[in-house]
Design a protein around this motif. Structure first.
Motif, PDB file in Angstrom:
ATOM      1  N   SER A 231       0.771  -1.005  -0.272  1.00 42.33           N
ATOM      2  CA  SER A 231       0.012   0.329   0.196  1.00 42.33           C
ATOM      3  C   SER A 231       0.977   1.299   0.274  1.00 42.33           C
ATOM      4  CB  SER A 231      -1.016  -0.279   1.555  1.00 42.33           C
ATOM      5  OG  SER A 231      -0.267   0.086   2.663  1.00 42.33           O
ATOM      6  N   ILE A 232       2.237   1.507   0.254  1.00 42.75           N
ATOM      7  CA  ILE A 232       3.037   2.497   0.359  1.00 42.75           C
ATOM      8  C   ILE A 232       3.842   2.254  -0.439  1.00 42.75           C
ATOM      9  CG2 ILE A 232       2.483   3.207   2.333  1.00 42.75           C
ATOM     10  CD1 ILE A 232       5.191   1.869   3.645  1.00 42.75           C
ATOM     11  N   LEU A 235       5.570   5.545  -2.338  1.00 45.00           N
ATOM     12  CA  LEU A 235       6.138   6.572  -1.802  1.00 45.00           C
ATOM     13  C   LEU A 235       7.780   6.145  -1.137  1.00 45.00           C
ATOM     14  CD1 LEU A 235       3.445   6.529   1.150  1.00 45.00           C
ATOM     15  CD2 LEU A 235       3.557   8.017  -0.634  1.00 45.00           C
ATOM     16  N   VAL A 237       9.844   5.727   0.811  1.00 42.31           N
ATOM     17  CA  VAL A 237      10.345   5.929   2.235  1.00 42.31           C
ATOM     18  C   VAL A 237      11.585   6.396   2.578  1.00 42.31           C
ATOM     19  CG1 VAL A 237       9.878   4.248   4.465  1.00 42.31           C
ATOM     20  CG2 VAL A 237       8.562   4.137   2.714  1.00 42.31           C
ATOM     21  N   THR A 251       8.675   9.665   4.746  1.00 38.80           N
ATOM     22  CA  THR A 251       8.942   9.643   3.069  1.00 38.80           C
ATOM     23  C   THR A 251       9.634  11.011   3.100  1.00 38.80           C
ATOM     24  OG1 THR A 251       7.495  11.207   3.182  1.00 38.80           O
ATOM     25  CG2 THR A 251       6.742   8.208   2.619  1.00 38.80           C
ATOM     26  N   TYR A 257       3.918   8.580   7.519  1.00 37.94           N
ATOM     27  CA  TYR A 257       2.384   7.592   7.646  1.00 37.94           C
ATOM     28  C   TYR A 257       2.940   6.002   8.639  1.00 37.94           C
ATOM     29  CZ  TYR A 257       1.776   9.186   2.922  1.00 37.94           C
ATOM     30  OH  TYR A 257       1.474   9.856   2.373  1.00 37.94           O
TER      31      TYR A 257
END
Length: 300
Positions: A231-232, A235, A237, A251, A257
């Protein structure tokens, strides 16, 4: 806490504060890192020396009582300059400038990595199944995680919830390579679950999935091998942290998050429908303008 000047400070009701701070100043010791185990405070200074003081010796009846006899200088191999320290429940892990890892303390579940479940009074170097330099260490409770210069991850200690990532719930008394994983650049562990950050900003987690802290749904109560948080995946990170009930991911654009729960409040799933959605943006930090360097998480 440790100031940029190398001085140490404390908050809370502790009777030894003034004497303890005075000790470092009088001995002209500048500190860079601090770790806390169940029974000890551990400090690292700018010279690569490690000091330990037992909580039993901290609460002195008078602020002017000598502390020198209570502060223990840990002895490492000759010419080993320590650059980082972490602590588990009742043991210490130290990383040297040359990439060596030393542990000492009580060996619960194999967390010292020496293959023998016995107390190690003085720091002892760990033997790894690789010649690569170890560049980062993490520890919590009875779990130790190490990252080498090639991006490989090694874990040992308590594995009852798959937090070692070896596909089972067995303890490990020696460092064991975690597979499959891409090239990893950062690691963290809560002692019950572990998270790894890859060189392209992707996050992989494994271990106990209490409160959906792994960032995805699992049919079993734990995930015993590394699994990406999809789901990330889009991104970038750059930093991560973990506690028993919460995982945090920072991030490159300064956003944080989170997944899991904090004081009964869901952070990574819908409370109204109880449907897992994975890590969500922590809105309290949404307006952060400075570039995020790191995140950290305390107990709970």
């Amino acid at each position: 806490y440790i100031l940029s000047t190398g001085e140490v400070g404390f908050t809370g009701k502790v009777g030894f504060i003034s004497a303890f701070v005075k000790y470092w100043k009088e001995n002209k010791i500048k500190l860079t890192e601090m770790a806390i185990s169940q029974h000890n405070l551990i400090f690292l200074d700018t010279q690569g020396k490690v000091y330990s003081i037992s909580f039993a010796n901290c609460f002195t009846p008078r602020d002017d009582e000598p502390l020198k006899k209570n502060v223990k200088l840990l002895q490492f191999s000759k010419d080993s300059k320590i650059t980082s320290i972490v602590a588990g429940s009742d043991y210490i892990v130290a990383l040297s400038e040359r990439g060596e890892v030393y542990t000492c303390g009580k060996d619960q579940h194999g967390a010292l990595g020496h293959g023998a479940l016995k107390e190690q009074v003085t720091p002892m170097q760990i033997t790894f199944p690789t010649k690569s330099k170890i560049i980062k260490i993490a520890a919590k409770h009875s779990v130790t995680v190490c990252l080498d210069s090639t991006g490989a991850v090694y874990t040992f200690g308590k594995g009852d919830h798959g937090q070692l990532g070896h596909g089972d719930s067995e303890n490990q008394c020696w460092p064991k390579h975690v597979t499959p994983l891409p090239t990893i650049v950062d690691i963290t562990t809560s002692g019950e679950h572990t998270a790894c950050l890859s060189d392209n900003g992707k996050v992989y987690t494994f271990g106990l999935n209490e409160s959906s802290v792994l960032g995805y749904y699992t049919e079993e109560e734990y995930q015993a091998t590394p699994k990406q948080i999809k789901s990330i995946k889009n991104l970038n990170v750059v930093t991560l942290a973990a506690s028993k009930h919460v995982s945090l991911f920072g991030t490159s654009d300064g956003h944080i998050y989170s997944c899991g729960s904090l004081h009964g409040r869901g952070l990574g799933y819908s409370q109204s429908r109880h449907v897992l959605t994975g890590p969500i943006l922590t809105h309290e930090f949404h307006e952060l303008r400075e570039r995020l360097l790191c995140v950290a998480k305390g107990k709970g």
